[in-house]
Motif scaffolding. Structure first.
Motif, PDB file in Angstrom:
ATOM      1  N   TRP A   1      -4.723   6.779   2.934  1.00  0.00           N
ATOM      2  CA  TRP A   1      -4.545   6.818   1.476  1.00  0.00           C
ATOM      3  C   TRP A   1      -4.996   8.170   0.933  1.00  0.00           C
ATOM      4  O   TRP A   1      -4.306   8.808   0.149  1.00  0.00           O
ATOM      5  CB  TRP A   1      -5.349   5.727   0.797  1.00  0.00           C
ATOM      6  CG  TRP A   1      -4.986   4.319   1.076  1.00  0.00           C
ATOM      7  CD1 TRP A   1      -4.176   3.842   2.067  1.00  0.00           C
ATOM      8  CD2 TRP A   1      -5.430   3.187   0.336  1.00  0.00           C
ATOM      9  NE1 TRP A   1      -4.107   2.481   1.997  1.00  0.00           N
ATOM     10  CE2 TRP A   1      -4.858   2.044   0.949  1.00  0.00           C
ATOM     11  CE3 TRP A   1      -6.258   3.020  -0.765  1.00  0.00           C
ATOM     12  CZ2 TRP A   1      -5.101   0.754   0.468  1.00  0.00           C
ATOM     13  CZ3 TRP A   1      -6.494   1.729  -1.236  1.00  0.00           C
ATOM     14  CH2 TRP A   1      -5.915   0.616  -0.625  1.00  0.00           C
TER      15      TRP A   1
ATOM     16  N   SER B   1     -11.639   5.247  -0.441  1.00  0.00           N
ATOM     17  CA  SER B   1     -12.284   6.139   0.533  1.00  0.00           C
ATOM     18  C   SER B   1     -12.389   5.499   1.914  1.00  0.00           C
ATOM     19  O   SER B   1     -12.649   6.193   2.906  1.00  0.00           O
ATOM     20  CB  SER B   1     -13.678   6.543   0.043  1.00  0.00           C
ATOM     21  OG  SER B   1     -14.491   5.396  -0.129  1.00  0.00           O
ATOM     22  N   ASN B   2     -12.169   4.196   1.992  1.00  0.00           N
ATOM     23  CA  ASN B   2     -12.182   3.506   3.284  1.00  0.00           C
ATOM     24  C   ASN B   2     -10.905   3.732   4.086  1.00  0.00           C
ATOM     25  O   ASN B   2     -10.831   3.329   5.250  1.00  0.00           O
ATOM     26  CB  ASN B   2     -12.369   1.999   3.082  1.00  0.00           C
ATOM     27  CG  ASN B   2     -13.736   1.653   2.532  1.00  0.00           C
ATOM     28  OD1 ASN B   2     -14.741   2.208   2.952  1.00  0.00           O
ATOM     29  ND2 ASN B   2     -13.773   0.741   1.561  1.00  0.00           N
ATOM     30  N   TYR B   3      -9.914   4.344   3.465  1.00  0.00           N
ATOM     31  CA  TYR B   3      -8.610   4.488   4.105  1.00  0.00           C
ATOM     32  C   TYR B   3      -8.193   5.955   4.121  1.00  0.00           C
ATOM     33  O   TYR B   3      -7.730   6.494   3.121  1.00  0.00           O
ATOM     34  CB  TYR B   3      -7.567   3.646   3.368  1.00  0.00           C
ATOM     35  CG  TYR B   3      -7.959   2.192   3.265  1.00  0.00           C
ATOM     36  CD1 TYR B   3      -7.760   1.323   4.333  1.00  0.00           C
ATOM     37  CD2 TYR B   3      -8.570   1.693   2.113  1.00  0.00           C
ATOM     38  CE1 TYR B   3      -8.142  -0.003   4.254  1.00  0.00           C
ATOM     39  CE2 TYR B   3      -8.950   0.365   2.021  1.00  0.00           C
ATOM     40  CZ  TYR B   3      -8.742  -0.482   3.103  1.00  0.00           C
ATOM     41  OH  TYR B   3      -9.120  -1.787   3.026  1.00  0.00           O
ATOM     42  N   ALA B   4      -8.343   6.586   5.274  1.00  0.00           N
ATOM     43  CA  ALA B   4      -8.035   8.011   5.395  1.00  0.00           C
ATOM     44  C   ALA B   4      -6.572   8.295   5.095  1.00  0.00           C
ATOM     45  O   ALA B   4      -6.235   9.352   4.535  1.00  0.00           O
ATOM     46  CB  ALA B   4      -8.393   8.499   6.797  1.00  0.00           C
TER      47      ALA B   4
ATOM     48  N   GLU C   1       0.814  -1.218   0.000  1.00  0.00           N
ATOM     49  CA  GLU C   1       0.000   0.000   0.000  1.00  0.00           C
ATOM     50  C   GLU C   1       0.847   1.267   0.000  1.00  0.00           C
ATOM     51  O   GLU C   1       0.568   2.204  -0.753  1.00  0.00           O
ATOM     52  CB  GLU C   1      -0.947  -0.015   1.205  1.00  0.00           C
ATOM     53  CG  GLU C   1      -1.975  -1.132   1.141  1.00  0.00           C
ATOM     54  CD  GLU C   1      -2.894  -1.177   2.358  1.00  0.00           C
ATOM     55  OE1 GLU C   1      -2.743  -0.312   3.248  1.00  0.00           O
ATOM     56  OE2 GLU C   1      -3.756  -2.070   2.419  1.00  0.00           O
TER      57      GLU C   1
ATOM     58  N   TRP D   1      -9.477  -5.255  -5.805  1.00  0.00           N
ATOM     59  CA  TRP D   1      -9.967  -4.525  -4.640  1.00  0.00           C
ATOM     60  C   TRP D   1     -10.434  -3.110  -4.968  1.00  0.00           C
ATOM     61  O   TRP D   1     -11.028  -2.443  -4.136  1.00  0.00           O
ATOM     62  CB  TRP D   1      -8.864  -4.430  -3.588  1.00  0.00           C
ATOM     63  CG  TRP D   1      -8.466  -5.762  -3.014  1.00  0.00           C
ATOM     64  CD1 TRP D   1      -9.204  -6.911  -3.017  1.00  0.00           C
ATOM     65  CD2 TRP D   1      -7.228  -6.066  -2.366  1.00  0.00           C
ATOM     66  NE1 TRP D   1      -8.499  -7.916  -2.402  1.00  0.00           N
ATOM     67  CE2 TRP D   1      -7.289  -7.439  -1.988  1.00  0.00           C
ATOM     68  CE3 TRP D   1      -6.086  -5.341  -2.058  1.00  0.00           C
ATOM     69  CZ2 TRP D   1      -6.241  -8.074  -1.326  1.00  0.00           C
ATOM     70  CZ3 TRP D   1      -5.044  -5.971  -1.397  1.00  0.00           C
ATOM     71  CH2 TRP D   1      -5.120  -7.322  -1.034  1.00  0.00           C
TER      72      TRP D   1
ATOM     73  N   ASP E   1     -12.497   1.641  -3.453  1.00  0.00           N
ATOM     74  CA  ASP E   1     -12.168   1.159  -2.110  1.00  0.00           C
ATOM     75  C   ASP E   1     -11.345   2.156  -1.318  1.00  0.00           C
ATOM     76  O   ASP E   1     -11.256   2.070  -0.092  1.00  0.00           O
ATOM     77  CB  ASP E   1     -11.409  -0.166  -2.213  1.00  0.00           C
ATOM     78  CG  ASP E   1     -11.165  -0.815  -0.853  1.00  0.00           C
ATOM     79  OD1 ASP E   1     -12.125  -0.946  -0.080  1.00  0.00           O
ATOM     80  OD2 ASP E   1     -10.009  -1.184  -0.578  1.00  0.00           O
TER      81      ASP E   1
ATOM     82  N   TRP F   1     -12.963  -3.611  -9.109  1.00  0.00           N
ATOM     83  CA  TRP F   1     -13.948  -4.580  -8.620  1.00  0.00           C
ATOM     84  C   TRP F   1     -14.488  -5.450  -9.763  1.00  0.00           C
ATOM     85  O   TRP F   1     -14.754  -6.630  -9.581  1.00  0.00           O
ATOM     86  CB  TRP F   1     -15.115  -3.849  -7.972  1.00  0.00           C
ATOM     87  CG  TRP F   1     -14.815  -3.249  -6.635  1.00  0.00           C
ATOM     88  CD1 TRP F   1     -13.745  -3.485  -5.844  1.00  0.00           C
ATOM     89  CD2 TRP F   1     -15.640  -2.305  -5.939  1.00  0.00           C
ATOM     90  NE1 TRP F   1     -13.827  -2.746  -4.685  1.00  0.00           N
ATOM     91  CE2 TRP F   1     -14.976  -2.011  -4.722  1.00  0.00           C
ATOM     92  CE3 TRP F   1     -16.844  -1.668  -6.216  1.00  0.00           C
ATOM     93  CZ2 TRP F   1     -15.503  -1.118  -3.778  1.00  0.00           C
ATOM     94  CZ3 TRP F   1     -17.365  -0.783  -5.278  1.00  0.00           C
ATOM     95  CH2 TRP F   1     -16.710  -0.509  -4.085  1.00  0.00           C
TER      96      TRP F   1
END
Length: 511
Positions: free
Chosen positions: A91, A86-89, A66, A310, A84, A305
């Motif tokens: 990132w 937006s699930n990881y601040a 990552e 992912w 995907d 997706w």
């Protein structure tokens, strides 16, 4: 983990209370950093540990999987976070350029590269001190040469990512831990010196096993270092472009080994043609088995997706437009064929039901199944994906870090910058014809050839960790980011990552 640490600390405390003299005793067969380096097998094991830090692999998730992709891919003006992301601040803070020096990726990329440097320094120092009874001169020279190349590589990576770095050519100790930041000129010189030294010690491709540094890799990175230095106003010299030309020449004329362009462009990235004649330095991966584990899931991060990935990243519509800008003038009647090997997009090429080219299906089939519409405004990356992403967990798809095509384009750029534009044009045409099936360019002025080279590097090297750094050395970052709607970006603040907070806290010579 915390419980285990507590038990160990408690145990050490009990030992200290019972018998202080016991602490001074040491098992006679216990290996230490001083006694470890006994023979060529130990030297090779130390070198293997040095290779293991390449591209932050040792920290698999926050480094290789990552950290590196987010930092090097997300900061391109042609990239967008996938569904995907937006699930990881952490990132999104990289993409939005609102990170700080405490960011986990800023720290991990720094620390893993310095781990590699420290391992390299141990190999160079300890193997250098080994006697003829312990290791042959040929093995010593090769191992030290590879370690020297890797030390140059790690410093180079740090220097491209961070504004200021620490140059470390010594083994870390209590006495050397505190060290000031070097100037960029000093750091570039350290990188250049190591690549020069390594090039005089290493073997040619074909005379060493795949994945190891060769003289071709050392010369290619030496040229790249000079080219990047030329685009660094704080360190550039008038001779940088000529020095780059001189470094690239042995790679191109075959002195450092035979390198050639591969005609099947897509095969360079899908795992079907690894360690090919175009590969100069390649990161080796292997699907896990009973004896080893060195696999990757980069394809899952990149894949959308709709194909079983992912959905970590996607490309901009502007990239598709740019890559189509010359029109359908390839010799097979299509756009520049590098377009189709770099991205997936809605197009008759990917919608041909007779020849389904998108992971065995058509674009419309996949998009309707996944999103309920044709998703015509979306563009997804294709590079570094196996032919089938579905149900492919950890796999052994190699990632090439330096290709012959990149060397040719950098060589052409350096020639053009020194006024040898007429010599640069045939080299550009060679890459275009082989990989893109494209006709020769018609421009001839130095300015127009520079514009063409910028276009060629987009066509050839998209998603190969060069776009952001190319824009920076060309002085085009602000312009490109504004055009991409990345309004938070300011080159004065975001062209480089900051020195990590962890280094500032632990190094008394940095404030």
């Amino acid at each position: 983990m915390k419980k285990i640490i507590s038990i160990l600390v408690l145990g050490l405390g009990l030992i200290a209370c019972n018998d202080n003299e016991f602490l001074e005793q040491q098992s006679p067969d216990q290996l230490t950093s001083e006694s470890y380096w006994r023979n060529v097998e130990d030297a090779q094991a130390g070198l293997t540990a040095t290779y293991a830090e390449l591209e932050s692999r040792s920290n698999f998730w926050n480094g290789w999987q990552e950290g590196r992709p987010v930092v090097e891919y997300f900061r391109s003006d042609y990239s967008l976070p996938g569904p995907d992301a937006s699930n990881y601040a952490h990132w999104m803070s990289i993409f939005n350029f609102n990170y700080n020096n405490g960011h986990t990726f800023v720290n991990v990329l720094w620390t893993t590269n310095y781990k590699g440097i420290n391992f390299a320094n141990q190999v160079i120092t300890k193997v250098g001190a080994m006697t003829a009874d312990q290791i042959s001169d040929a093995d010593k020279r090769q191992i030290i040469g590879e370690a020297t190349f890797l030390r140059g590589y790690y410093h180079f990576k740090l220097l491209t990512l961070y504004k200021n770095i620490i140059v470390r050519k010594e083994i870390i100790s209590d006495q050397t831990l505190d060290k000031a930041l070097a100037s960029r000129r000093e750091a570039w010189q350290a990188v250049i010196d190591d690549f020069k030294t390594a090039s005089g010690m290493l073997k040619t491709k074909g005379n060493t096993e795949a994945g190891r540094a060769t003289i071709g890799a050392a010369q290619a990175y030496l040229g790249k270092a000079y080219l990047y230095k030329a685009g660094d106003p704080s360190a550039s010299d008038a001779s940088d472009y000529q020095n780059a030309i001189d470094a690239f020449k042995p790679v191109i004329n075959g002195t450092t080994g035979a390198y050639n362009l591969v005609s099947n462009y897509s095969s360079l990235f899908n795992g079907e043609n690894e360690n090919n004649p175009e590969s100069i330095f390649e990161l080796q991966f292997k699907t896990g088995d009973a004896t080893s584990w060195n696999a990757t899931r980069l394809h899952a991060f990149i894949g959308d997706w709709s194909i079983g990935g992912w959905g970590g990243i996607e490309a901009t519509k502007a990239l598709e437009t740019t890559m189509k800008s010359e029109g359908m003038i390839a010799t097979n009647g299509l756009y520049d064929n590098r377009l189709y090997g770099s991205i997936y997009f809605r197009d008759p090429y990917f919608n041909d039901s007779a020849t389904p080219r998108m992971q065995g299906y058509t674009w419309d089939q996949l998009m309707n199944w996944q999103y309920g519409n044709t998703n015509a405004n979306k563009v997804y990356y294709r590079k570094w994906l196996p032919n089938y992403v579905w149900n492919n967990s950890y796999i052994g798809l190699n990632v090439t870090l330096m290709r012959y095509a990149d060397v040719l384009l950098m060589y052409a750029e350096a020639l053009n910058e020194t006024g040898a534009t007429a010599q640069a044009i045939p080299i550009i045409n060679q890459v275009r014809a082989t990989h893109g099936l494209m006709p020769a360019i018609t421009v001839s002025s130095q300015t127009d050839v520079k514009k063409q080279l910028i276009h060629e590097r987009t066509m050839e090297l998209t998603l190969e960790s060069v776009r952001f750094f190319d824009l920076r050395r060309w002085g085009m970052l602000d312009q490109a980011m504004q055009a991409a709607g990345r309004t938070n970006f300011k080159a004065s603040e975001h062209a480089y990552l900051p020195v990590p907070l962890s280094e500032i806290n632990n190094n008394n010579n940095i404030n």
